[in-house]
Structure formats: structure tokens, C-alpha cells
Write a protein that holds these residues in place. Structure first.
Motif, mmCIF file in Angstrom:
data_model
loop_
_atom_site.group_PDB
_atom_site.id
_atom_site.type_symbol
_atom_site.label_atom_id
_atom_site.label_comp_id
_atom_site.label_asym_id
_atom_site.label_seq_id
_atom_site.Cartn_x
_atom_site.Cartn_y
_atom_site.Cartn_z
ATOM 1 N N VAL A 1 7.085 12.700 89.059
ATOM 2 C CA VAL A 1 5.952 13.415 88.461
ATOM 3 C C VAL A 1 5.194 14.207 89.529
ATOM 4 C CG1 VAL A 1 3.742 13.107 87.261
ATOM 5 C CG2 VAL A 1 5.733 11.794 86.545
ATOM 6 N N GLY A 2 5.060 13.625 90.717
ATOM 7 C CA GLY A 2 4.365 14.289 91.817
ATOM 8 C C GLY A 2 5.228 15.285 92.566
ATOM 9 N N LYS A 3 6.455 15.508 92.073
ATOM 10 C CA LYS A 3 7.405 16.456 92.673
ATOM 11 C C LYS A 3 7.647 16.173 94.157
ATOM 12 C CE LYS A 3 6.519 19.917 89.249
ATOM 13 N NZ LYS A 3 6.219 21.269 88.885
ATOM 14 N N LYS A 4 7.781 14.867 94.459
ATOM 15 C CA LYS A 4 8.077 14.451 95.826
ATOM 16 C C LYS A 4 9.538 14.014 95.915
ATOM 17 C CE LYS A 4 3.362 12.993 96.693
ATOM 18 N NZ LYS A 4 2.458 11.884 96.887
ATOM 19 N N GLU A 5 10.029 13.835 97.128
ATOM 20 C CA GLU A 5 11.410 13.431 97.363
ATOM 21 C C GLU A 5 11.646 12.023 96.785
ATOM 22 O OE1 GLU A 5 15.312 13.893 98.609
ATOM 23 O OE2 GLU A 5 13.709 15.386 98.623
ATOM 24 N N VAL A 6 12.708 11.882 96.022
ATOM 25 C CA VAL A 6 13.082 10.607 95.425
ATOM 26 C C VAL A 6 14.292 10.062 96.191
ATOM 27 C CG1 VAL A 6 13.833 9.474 93.297
ATOM 28 C CG2 VAL A 6 12.259 11.396 93.175
ATOM 29 N N LYS A 7 14.323 8.735 96.419
ATOM 30 C CA LYS A 7 15.434 8.120 97.151
ATOM 31 C C LYS A 7 16.743 8.367 96.419
ATOM 32 C CE LYS A 7 12.713 4.375 99.118
ATOM 33 N NZ LYS A 7 12.438 2.936 99.038
ATOM 34 N N LYS A 8 17.771 8.714 97.207
ATOM 35 C CA LYS A 8 19.090 8.983 96.648
ATOM 36 C C LYS A 8 20.070 7.913 97.119
ATOM 37 C CE LYS A 8 18.387 13.861 95.931
ATOM 38 N NZ LYS A 8 17.085 14.111 96.499
ATOM 39 N N CYS A 9 21.214 7.865 96.456
ATOM 40 C CA CYS A 9 22.236 6.890 96.827
ATOM 41 C C CYS A 9 23.613 7.535 96.690
ATOM 42 C CB CYS A 9 22.120 5.643 95.955
ATOM 43 S SG CYS A 9 22.429 5.905 94.196
ATOM 44 N N SER A 10 24.622 6.805 97.136
ATOM 45 C CA SER A 10 25.997 7.297 97.082
ATOM 46 C C SER A 10 26.542 7.197 95.653
ATOM 47 C CB SER A 10 26.882 6.468 98.011
ATOM 48 O OG SER A 10 27.029 5.161 97.484
ATOM 49 N N LEU A 11 27.685 7.823 95.444
ATOM 50 C CA LEU A 11 28.360 7.748 94.154
ATOM 51 C C LEU A 11 28.676 6.301 93.792
ATOM 52 C CD1 LEU A 11 29.841 8.938 91.706
ATOM 53 C CD2 LEU A 11 31.814 9.319 93.182
ATOM 54 N N LYS A 12 29.200 5.537 94.758
ATOM 55 C CA LYS A 12 29.528 4.126 94.483
ATOM 56 C C LYS A 12 28.284 3.330 94.097
ATOM 57 C CE LYS A 12 33.807 3.151 96.910
ATOM 58 N NZ LYS A 12 34.471 2.320 97.908
ATOM 59 N N GLU A 13 27.171 3.566 94.800
ATOM 60 C CA GLU A 13 25.930 2.858 94.461
ATOM 61 C C GLU A 13 25.432 3.261 93.080
ATOM 62 O OE1 GLU A 13 23.479 2.095 98.535
ATOM 63 O OE2 GLU A 13 23.885 4.200 98.040
ATOM 64 N N SER A 14 25.555 4.524 92.738
ATOM 65 C CA SER A 14 25.137 5.002 91.431
ATOM 66 C C SER A 14 25.952 4.345 90.317
ATOM 67 C CB SER A 14 25.275 6.530 91.358
ATOM 68 O OG SER A 14 24.960 6.991 90.072
ATOM 69 N N ILE A 15 27.257 4.260 90.523
ATOM 70 C CA ILE A 15 28.123 3.597 89.546
ATOM 71 C C ILE A 15 27.734 2.123 89.432
ATOM 72 C CG2 ILE A 15 30.500 2.860 89.081
ATOM 73 C CD1 ILE A 15 31.382 5.573 90.367
ATOM 74 N N ALA A 16 27.479 1.477 90.569
ATOM 75 C CA ALA A 16 27.078 0.061 90.561
ATOM 76 C C ALA A 16 25.767 -0.137 89.794
ATOM 77 C CB ALA A 16 26.935 -0.463 91.989
ATOM 78 N N HIS A 17 24.792 0.750 90.007
ATOM 79 C CA HIS A 17 23.525 0.660 89.269
ATOM 80 C C HIS A 17 23.775 0.774 87.766
ATOM 81 C CE1 HIS A 17 21.123 0.729 92.838
ATOM 82 N NE2 HIS A 17 21.319 2.009 93.122
ATOM 83 N N HIS A 18 24.642 1.703 87.393
ATOM 84 C CA HIS A 18 24.918 1.936 85.981
ATOM 85 C C HIS A 18 25.636 0.729 85.362
ATOM 86 C CE1 HIS A 18 26.356 4.998 82.758
ATOM 87 N NE2 HIS A 18 25.204 4.478 82.437
ATOM 88 N N LEU A 19 26.598 0.158 86.082
ATOM 89 C CA LEU A 19 27.300 -1.028 85.594
ATOM 90 C C LEU A 19 26.329 -2.195 85.424
ATOM 91 C CD1 LEU A 19 30.611 -0.803 87.661
ATOM 92 C CD2 LEU A 19 30.308 -0.319 85.211
ATOM 93 N N HIS A 20 25.397 -2.342 86.363
ATOM 94 C CA HIS A 20 24.391 -3.406 86.250
ATOM 95 C C HIS A 20 23.554 -3.227 84.976
ATOM 96 C CE1 HIS A 20 21.493 -6.453 87.462
ATOM 97 N NE2 HIS A 20 20.541 -5.583 87.150
ATOM 98 N N LEU A 21 23.158 -1.998 84.710
ATOM 99 C CA LEU A 21 22.386 -1.735 83.489
ATOM 100 C C LEU A 21 23.196 -2.073 82.239
ATOM 101 C CD1 LEU A 21 20.571 1.617 84.360
ATOM 102 C CD2 LEU A 21 19.539 -0.656 84.113
ATOM 103 N N MET A 22 24.469 -1.748 82.249
ATOM 104 C CA MET A 22 25.321 -2.061 81.097
ATOM 105 C C MET A 22 25.455 -3.566 80.897
ATOM 106 S SD MET A 22 28.381 0.687 81.308
ATOM 107 C CE MET A 22 28.021 2.191 82.176
ATOM 108 N N LEU A 23 25.575 -4.297 82.000
ATOM 109 C CA LEU A 23 25.704 -5.757 81.923
ATOM 110 C C LEU A 23 24.431 -6.431 81.417
ATOM 111 C CD1 LEU A 23 27.556 -6.909 85.156
ATOM 112 C CD2 LEU A 23 28.143 -7.529 82.828
ATOM 113 N N THR A 24 23.294 -5.896 81.785
ATOM 114 C CA THR A 24 22.028 -6.583 81.504
ATOM 115 C C THR A 24 21.274 -6.006 80.305
ATOM 116 O OG1 THR A 24 20.886 -5.181 83.130
ATOM 117 C CG2 THR A 24 21.731 -7.317 83.902
ATOM 118 N N THR A 25 21.928 -5.150 79.529
ATOM 119 C CA THR A 25 21.291 -4.546 78.374
ATOM 120 C C THR A 25 21.959 -5.030 77.090
ATOM 121 O OG1 THR A 25 20.797 -2.565 79.670
ATOM 122 C CG2 THR A 25 20.663 -2.338 77.285
ATOM 123 N N ALA A 26 21.147 -5.424 76.134
ATOM 124 C CA ALA A 26 21.642 -5.836 74.822
ATOM 125 C C ALA A 26 21.782 -4.615 73.920
ATOM 126 C CB ALA A 26 20.671 -6.828 74.183
#
Length: 147
Positions: A19-44
Motif C-alpha cells: 500500500v505504501g509502494k515500498k519494496e516488498v521481500k522477494k523469493c526464488s521460484l522454488k520458495e514461491s512454489i513451496a509457499h503455494h504448496l503450504h497454502l494448499m495443504l493448510t486450506t480447507a
């Protein structure tokens, strides 16, 4: 395709920075996939209001009474596999394993409780690079807790 060409954002998202148009932390492709898989596992199913099909059937189970017989395990793995195939297009040749562990809860009481833990291992290949990826996640489900 490297992470430089496609910026992937680290979770949890820092909304105040966006919202403040500041730099947001980024991650690698593998980390992004891992984050997404975690969300899929922990979401009903139904938890994500924008798409009720995001999630998996694991959360429909009664954790106190479930024994995770093969039929239940297959149902959970099939559900998770369908969700990954539908929502994570960056990987292919997905293999999912689920292990049920029981650990004594050494709480100092005379009657130690048993905690049931689910451990997931997801192996796949990143479609764009043909690079293997292995994602491991686990959480205690009785009582529920992430490790």
C-alpha cells in the motif's frame, strides 16, 4: 527462467509495504512454489472465498477419531493432488506422500498425551527448467499445531 525475470513475493505478504509502494521481500521460484504448496495443504475447501475449490479434503476429517486407514489416506492424497494440478501449473510429475506419526506429548503430567502428526513430502519437476523440487511439510493435528 530465473527468479529475476519473474518477481515472486515472500509470504506472509507485507501489505503495509504494498500500500505504501515500498519494496516488498522477494523469493526464488522454488520458495514461491513451496509457499503455494503450504497454502494448499493448510486450506480447507470453501475457506478461500474467491474460489471454493482451493484447498483439500484433509480438513473435512475428524482428527480425534480418524485412524488414517488406507482409504482415508488415498482420499486425502487424491484431493491434494487435484488441487495441486489445478492451482500450481509451475510443476509437473507430482508425487505426494503422507505419513502419520504419533508422538508422546511429554507435558509433565502423569498421563502423557499422544499427538498425531501428518508429514507430507511432495516431489515434482519445475516445468520451465525441468529441475526437481522436493517440498516437506508437517503439522500436528491432534491437537492441531504447525511445526
Amino acid at each position: 527462467m530465473s527468479g529475476m525475470l519473474y518477481p515472486y513475493y515472500k509470504l506472509p505478504l507485507e501489505l503495509e509495504k504494498i500500500v505504501g509502494k515500498k519494496e516488498v521481500k522477494k523469493c526464488s521460484l522454488k520458495e514461491s512454489i513451496a509457499h503455494h504448496l503450504h497454502l494448499m495443504l493448510t486450506t480447507a475447501f470453501g475457506e478461500l472465498q474467491s474460489d471454493a475449490q482451493f484447498g483439500n479434503e484433509l480438513w473435512d476429517e475428524d482428527f480425534d477419531n480418524v485412524s488414517y486407514r488406507n482409504k482415508q489416506k488415498e482420499k486425502i492424497l487424491l484431493s491434494l493432488g487435484k488441487t495441486i494440478a489445478r492451482f500450481e501449473k509451475r510443476i509437473e510429475k507430482v508425487k505426494i506422500e503422507m505419513r502419520v506419526q504419533q508422538e508422546e506429548n511429554a507435558s509433565g503430567r502423569s498421563d502423557p498425551g499422544i499427538k498425531r502428526k501428518l508429514e507430507f513430502t511432495i516431489t515434482a519437476v519445475i516445468s520451465a527448467t525441468n529441475e526437481p523440487i522436493v517440498y516437506r511439510d508437517g503439522f500436528f493435528i491432534s491437537p492441531l499445531a504447525y511445526n
